[in-house]
Design a protein around this motif. Structure first.
Motif, PDB file in Angstrom:
ATOM      1  N   THR A   6       0.865  -1.259  -0.099  1.00 47.19           N
ATOM      2  CA  THR A   6       0.133  -0.012   0.047  1.00 47.19           C
ATOM      3  C   THR A   6       0.977   1.280  -0.117  1.00 47.19           C
ATOM      4  O   THR A   6       0.533   2.223  -0.632  1.00 47.19           O
ATOM      5  CB  THR A   6      -0.953   0.045   1.174  1.00 47.19           C
ATOM      6  OG1 THR A   6      -1.792  -1.246   1.205  1.00 47.19           O
ATOM      7  CG2 THR A   6      -1.768   1.242   1.368  1.00 47.19           C
ATOM      8  N   HIS A   7       1.964   1.260   0.527  1.00 45.67           N
ATOM      9  CA  HIS A   7       2.716   2.460   0.722  1.00 45.67           C
ATOM     10  C   HIS A   7       4.047   2.292   0.041  1.00 45.67           C
ATOM     11  O   HIS A   7       4.940   2.869   0.467  1.00 45.67           O
ATOM     12  CB  HIS A   7       3.129   2.793   2.389  1.00 45.67           C
ATOM     13  CG  HIS A   7       1.999   2.835   3.020  1.00 45.67           C
ATOM     14  ND1 HIS A   7       1.014   3.981   3.156  1.00 45.67           N
ATOM     15  CD2 HIS A   7       1.534   1.991   4.164  1.00 45.67           C
ATOM     16  CE1 HIS A   7       0.229   3.713   4.140  1.00 45.67           C
ATOM     17  NE2 HIS A   7       0.302   2.668   4.704  1.00 45.67           N
ATOM     18  N   SER A   8       3.854   1.791  -1.229  1.00 44.24           N
ATOM     19  CA  SER A   8       5.038   1.382  -2.127  1.00 44.24           C
ATOM     20  C   SER A   8       5.603   2.895  -2.549  1.00 44.24           C
ATOM     21  O   SER A   8       5.162   3.780  -2.983  1.00 44.24           O
ATOM     22  CB  SER A   8       4.331   0.922  -3.421  1.00 44.24           C
ATOM     23  OG  SER A   8       5.241   0.738  -4.384  1.00 44.24           O
ATOM     24  N   ALA A  15       4.441   7.816  -9.654  1.00 36.58           N
ATOM     25  CA  ALA A  15       3.126   8.611  -9.538  1.00 36.58           C
ATOM     26  C   ALA A  15       3.581  10.008  -9.337  1.00 36.58           C
ATOM     27  O   ALA A  15       2.768  10.854  -9.550  1.00 36.58           O
ATOM     28  CB  ALA A  15       1.952   7.990  -8.879  1.00 36.58           C
ATOM     29  N   GLY A  16       4.600  10.259  -8.787  1.00 33.98           N
ATOM     30  CA  GLY A  16       4.978  11.608  -8.266  1.00 33.98           C
ATOM     31  C   GLY A  16       4.258  11.753  -6.799  1.00 33.98           C
ATOM     32  O   GLY A  16       4.086  12.951  -6.466  1.00 33.98           O
ATOM     33  N   ALA A 156      -2.268   3.706 -11.598  1.00 39.12           N
ATOM     34  CA  ALA A 156      -1.172   3.692 -12.403  1.00 39.12           C
ATOM     35  C   ALA A 156      -1.040   4.850 -13.347  1.00 39.12           C
ATOM     36  O   ALA A 156      -0.808   4.534 -14.367  1.00 39.12           O
ATOM     37  CB  ALA A 156      -0.789   2.353 -13.265  1.00 39.12           C
ATOM     38  N   PRO A 157      -1.043   5.887 -12.713  1.00 39.79           N
ATOM     39  CA  PRO A 157      -1.244   7.228 -13.655  1.00 39.79           C
ATOM     40  C   PRO A 157       0.220   7.732 -13.890  1.00 39.79           C
ATOM     41  O   PRO A 157       0.805   8.849 -13.659  1.00 39.79           O
ATOM     42  CB  PRO A 157      -1.799   8.315 -12.500  1.00 39.79           C
ATOM     43  CG  PRO A 157      -1.250   7.788 -11.160  1.00 39.79           C
ATOM     44  CD  PRO A 157      -1.142   6.302 -11.294  1.00 39.79           C
ATOM     45  N   ALA A 169       0.182  -2.034  -4.295  1.00 38.98           N
ATOM     46  CA  ALA A 169       1.028  -0.800  -4.796  1.00 38.98           C
ATOM     47  C   ALA A 169       0.386   0.054  -5.799  1.00 38.98           C
ATOM     48  O   ALA A 169       0.423   1.736  -5.585  1.00 38.98           O
ATOM     49  CB  ALA A 169       2.417  -1.194  -5.479  1.00 38.98           C
ATOM     50  N   VAL A 170      -0.517  -0.450  -6.284  1.00 42.71           N
ATOM     51  CA  VAL A 170      -1.139   0.356  -7.477  1.00 42.71           C
ATOM     52  C   VAL A 170      -2.711   0.661  -7.160  1.00 42.71           C
ATOM     53  O   VAL A 170      -3.306   1.849  -7.161  1.00 42.71           O
ATOM     54  CB  VAL A 170      -1.049  -0.122  -8.984  1.00 42.71           C
ATOM     55  CG1 VAL A 170      -2.015   0.565  -9.681  1.00 42.71           C
ATOM     56  CG2 VAL A 170      -0.015  -0.422  -9.375  1.00 42.71           C
ATOM     57  N   HIS A 171      -3.479  -0.279  -6.824  1.00 42.82           N
ATOM     58  CA  HIS A 171      -4.865  -0.482  -6.488  1.00 42.82           C
ATOM     59  C   HIS A 171      -5.007  -0.922  -4.941  1.00 42.82           C
ATOM     60  O   HIS A 171      -5.625  -1.789  -4.859  1.00 42.82           O
ATOM     61  CB  HIS A 171      -5.506  -1.428  -7.562  1.00 42.82           C
ATOM     62  CG  HIS A 171      -4.999  -2.603  -7.677  1.00 42.82           C
ATOM     63  ND1 HIS A 171      -5.339  -3.808  -7.086  1.00 42.82           N
ATOM     64  CD2 HIS A 171      -4.540  -3.062  -8.836  1.00 42.82           C
ATOM     65  CE1 HIS A 171      -4.513  -4.704  -7.481  1.00 42.82           C
ATOM     66  NE2 HIS A 171      -4.103  -4.434  -8.843  1.00 42.82           N
ATOM     67  N   ALA A 172      -4.375  -0.080  -4.218  1.00 38.59           N
ATOM     68  CA  ALA A 172      -4.554  -0.630  -2.778  1.00 38.59           C
ATOM     69  C   ALA A 172      -6.216  -0.818  -2.309  1.00 38.59           C
ATOM     70  O   ALA A 172      -7.022  -0.102  -2.677  1.00 38.59           O
ATOM     71  CB  ALA A 172      -4.160   0.264  -1.837  1.00 38.59           C
ATOM     72  N   THR A 173      -6.506  -1.891  -1.912  1.00 40.03           N
ATOM     73  CA  THR A 173      -8.017  -2.356  -1.758  1.00 40.03           C
ATOM     74  C   THR A 173      -8.294  -2.743  -0.325  1.00 40.03           C
ATOM     75  O   THR A 173      -7.537  -3.637   0.161  1.00 40.03           O
ATOM     76  CB  THR A 173      -8.124  -3.611  -2.704  1.00 40.03           C
ATOM     77  OG1 THR A 173      -7.954  -3.061  -3.813  1.00 40.03           O
ATOM     78  CG2 THR A 173      -9.849  -3.716  -2.570  1.00 40.03           C
TER      79      THR A 173
END
Length: 263
Positions: A6-8, A15-16, A156-157, A169-173
């Motif tokens: 989650t806190h990748s 992503a900045g 993933a922007p 890392a991308v879609h924390a669920t």
């Protein structure tokens, strides 16, 4: 490739900025041996999983786990697991508040007793709370849930390149759909499949990653929409109107369920 949760740090770099934020609810979980429950409650819970969302923003999930008695896959000899016999894994969820923030500082039986007190204050009876009361104190812990945006275009922007990320890392669920880990495994399989196109010369690494990320955005969005639907229900029942609606509806739903069982 970043699969660092989650806190990748990898996804934040790509992503900045952060790729997820608070989901608005806090979770508390524990582990209760089936043998520590009374016979009546063991029969009621049975070998299944379920979740109830009650008034005042309180939800309780209880899942049955018997990794030895109900083993699905062959495991090597000498495996080691904390859970070996029939066990109920439970999770309590509440909207984030000053009270739940204070709960997160508690440990073991102090946290367990604080959860029980909150449920009782909101009218829960002892029978559904037995699974919490009988929990192994050392297993009780608190978790803050994060969630990524559920829109496809917001996942993933970053421009596709030779570095990517997957899973939370991308879609924390939040775990409210029970699909987060499965989505991460599916991401890994999808990335491998697209990278195989590079080895046979049909595309380059950036192209393979771009195709993978396009698929991942759609899959991640689908899982997030399901998970956040439950989160919104929990948050809605914490409002005066939501609590009143649920209080009025529960007896009707319970009666309908009893009639269905008799049939």
């Amino acid at each position: 490739m970043g699969a660092d949760g989650t806190h990748s740090l990898v996804a934040r770099h790509l992503a900045g900025g952060p790729t997820s934020s608070s989901a608005g609810i806090v979770g508390f979980s524990g582990r209760t041996a089936a043998a520590d429950l009374g016979p009546r409650e063991r029969r009621r819970l049975g070998p299944r999983s379920g979740m109830v969302i009650a008034p005042h923003g309180a939800a309780l999930y209880v899942g049955f786990l018997d990794p030895v008695g109900n083993a699905v896959l062959d495991a090597p000899e000498g495996r080691c697991a904390v859970t070996t016999g029939p066990t109920y894994i439970w999770g309590a969820m509440f909207p984030e508040s000053a009270e739940t923030d204070a709960f997160r500082a508690l440990r073991e039986e102090h946290l367990r007793d604080a959860l029980l007190a909150r449920f009782r204050r909101h009218g829960w009876t002892e029978r559904p709370l037995e699974v919490i009361a009988a929990a192994d104190p050392g297993s009780v812990a608190a978790f803050r849930f994060n969630a990524a945006p559920s829109r496809v275009r917001d996942l993933a922007p970053w421009p596709a390149g030779r570095i990517t990320a997957l899973g939370d890392a991308v879609h924390a669920t939040p775990p409210t759909a029970g699909m987060g880990a499965g989505a991460a495994i599916r991401d890994a399989a999808g990335l491998l499949s697209h990278l195989c196109d590079v080895t046979d010369g049909s595309c380059t690494v950036p192209v393979a990653v771009s195709r993978f990320e396009a698929d991942m955005r759609v899959r991640g969005s689908e899982v997030l929409i399901l998970a956040m639907r439950t989160v919104r229900w929990i948050l809605a029942t914490g409002t005066p109107v939501g609590a009143a609606v649920v209080t009025a509806a529960v007896p009707v739903l319970a009666a309908a369920n009893r009639l269905r069982r008799r049939r």
